[in-house]
Design a protein around this motif. Structure first.
Motif, short mmCIF file in Angstrom:
data_model
loop_
_atom_site.label_atom_id
_atom_site.label_comp_id
_atom_site.label_asym_id
_atom_site.label_seq_id
_atom_site.Cartn_x
_atom_site.Cartn_y
_atom_site.Cartn_z
N LEU A 321 0.84 -1.20 0.00
CA LEU A 321 0.00 0.00 0.00
C LEU A 321 0.87 1.26 0.00
CD1 LEU A 321 -2.77 -1.02 2.56
CD2 LEU A 321 -2.98 -0.86 0.09
N TYR A 322 2.00 1.18 0.71
CA TYR A 322 2.92 2.31 0.73
C TYR A 322 3.42 2.61 -0.68
CZ TYR A 322 7.33 4.79 1.40
OH TYR A 322 8.37 5.69 1.31
N TRP A 323 3.83 1.58 -1.39
CA TRP A 323 4.34 1.78 -2.75
C TRP A 323 3.23 2.25 -3.69
CZ3 TRP A 323 7.98 3.10 -5.72
CH2 TRP A 323 7.95 2.82 -7.07
N ASP A 386 6.14 12.88 2.63
CA ASP A 386 6.49 12.80 4.05
C ASP A 386 5.30 12.30 4.86
OD1 ASP A 386 8.26 13.22 6.31
OD2 ASP A 386 7.02 14.96 6.79
N LYS A 387 4.10 12.75 4.48
CA LYS A 387 2.89 12.28 5.16
C LYS A 387 2.67 10.79 4.95
CE LYS A 387 -2.12 13.11 5.31
NZ LYS A 387 -3.24 13.91 4.73
N GLU A 391 2.60 7.78 7.72
CA GLU A 391 1.42 6.92 7.81
C GLU A 391 1.79 5.44 7.93
OE1 GLU A 391 -2.53 5.73 5.12
OE2 GLU A 391 -1.23 7.43 4.54
N PHE A 392 2.84 5.03 7.19
CA PHE A 392 3.21 3.62 7.16
C PHE A 392 4.45 3.31 8.00
CE2 PHE A 392 0.63 4.17 3.37
CZ PHE A 392 -0.17 3.05 3.39
#
Length: 398
Positions: A321-323, A386-387, A391-392
């Motif tokens: 999900l980060y990617w 950065d946000k 988050e992850f």
């Protein structure tokens, strides 16, 4: 003209993203987060330079029409005589009336910057400081390029490929020797004056973009890209760009007795935008070669997954999900950039009837507006990325 302008913008953009000595600057920042912020701040100051540069043109035009034109030649300001001695200002009294007419004045473009301090009433030494600043900037860029080239030749090629057992001291000797050789070769090529400074700069950006940009992009965003594909794409892209520049600019090679080399431009695109063809060839080559060599380099996919902090297979994990969010943010901003830069650039004539601060809208967006949008996009990207990192749980310490 419009196609060439947009092609040149494309080449300058991808060339900037792929210049090796620029990429090496990121090693000077302690973290990825600060690297993103440094890009924003550096381009913000570059934007201020580009926005204020037209003031020089306005200033010189005002000076010429108010203090030079229709003035007796004997009463011209002192800076005119000073810069005439070095050939940067030329005056010829064609009608021999002793009055300077606009057609009788010629200004070298360099004098616009060099003579500005004197025109403003500052001491002559300020002009020397301005010239020294320009020379220092040129030498800084040349030093960065030389160090990058020699590092690649001595470490990546000589040490990693030919002699892995060589000592550190001997590699240092090889690096310094190559530095001298590359500098001499560059000076020899520059002495031949193969083109104007603007043309050679555009060629450099096209060559850098053709060689490195496809490998950089596909290496990050396409998991199936392989080492063999990247190498092949770099070689093909570089070769296509150099071939196009050479065939467009040089008609003969007298030292080997070959002539009639000049060819017609492809799609009416000038040699300064050769990167359009080199980048396309590089992308195609990397994809084709990677598809044929992918089964031999499966371990590279694991390495890329580690860089992205994603799972290699199976169910979707937080890293995936980060990617996905990172990629979505990148592509959205890239799409905005394409629309602003190329979309508005293509329809600039249609937008000119509208005005913005007294300027035709199409002209303003091509000259300054797109630069402002680009810097704002970099600021938003840095903050939003950065946000996502926070988050992850991948955020770096300030």
């Amino acid at each position: 003209l419009r196609v060439n302008f947009l092609a040149l913008v494309f080449c300058l953009t991808i060339g900037t993203a792929a210049l090796p000595h620029v990429l090496m600057r990121y090693y000077t920042t302690p973290s990825v987060r600060q690297a993103r912020e440094s890009v924003f701040w550096s381009l913000l100051f570059i934007l201020l330079l580009y926005i204020t540069a037209p003031a020089y043109a306005v200033f010189v035009k005002y000076e010429v029409f108010t203090h030079l034109v229709d003035i007796p030649i004997a009463k011209l300001p002192g800076w005119v005589a000073a810069w005439s001695k070095v050939g940067l200002v030329g005056i010829e009294d064609i009608n021999r009336d002793g009055i300077l007419q606009l057609a009788e004045l010629s200004l070298n473009p360099d004098v616009v910057v060099l003579a500005t301090p004197e025109i403003a009433g500052m001491p002559y030494v300020v002009s020397g400081l301005v010239a020294a600043g320009g020379l220092a900037a040129a030498l800084s860029t040349a030093d960065g390029l030389l160090l990058t080239i020699t590092s690649a030749l001595s470490h990546d090629l000589y040490y990693r490929v030919f002699r892995p057992q060589s000592s550190t001291q001997f590699r240092l000797v090889i690096s310094k020797s190559l530095l001298l050789v590359v500098a001499v070769l560059a000076a020899m090529v520059a002495a031949q004056k193969p083109g104007t400074i603007l043309s050679m700069v555009a060629w450099a950006f096209s060559i850098a973009g053709s060689a490195f940009f496809p490998a950089l992009v596909l290496g990050i965003f396409w998991r199936r890209a392989t080492r063999a594909g990247a190498l092949a794409g770099m070689i093909v892209g570089l070769s296509v760009a150099i071939y196009y520049i050479f065939r467009m600019e040089f008609d003969s090679m007298t030292w080997i007795g070959v002539s009639g080399l000049r060819m017609a431009p492809w799609f009416h695109i000038n040699s300064t935008s050769a990167g359009v063809f080199g980048v396309a060839a590089g992308f195609v080559t990397i994809v084709v070669v990677s598809l044929f060599t992918g089964s031999l380099e499966k371990k590279n996919e694991t390495f890329v997954d580690g860089l992205r902090r994603t799972g290699s297979s199976g169910a979707l994990v937080p890293g995936d999900l980060y990617w996905l969010k990172t990629r979505r943010l990148t592509f959205v901003l890239l799409l905005v950039w394409v629309v602003i830069t190329f979309g508005l650039g293509w329809f600039a004539d249609d937008l000119n009837p509208f005005s913005f601060f007294g300027f035709p809208l199409g002209f303003y967006m091509a000259a300054q507006g797109s630069l402002i949008v680009f810097v704002v996009m970099l600021f938003l990207f840095a903050k939003q990325q950065d946000k996502i990192d926070r988050e992850f749980g991948f955020a770096e310490e300030d």
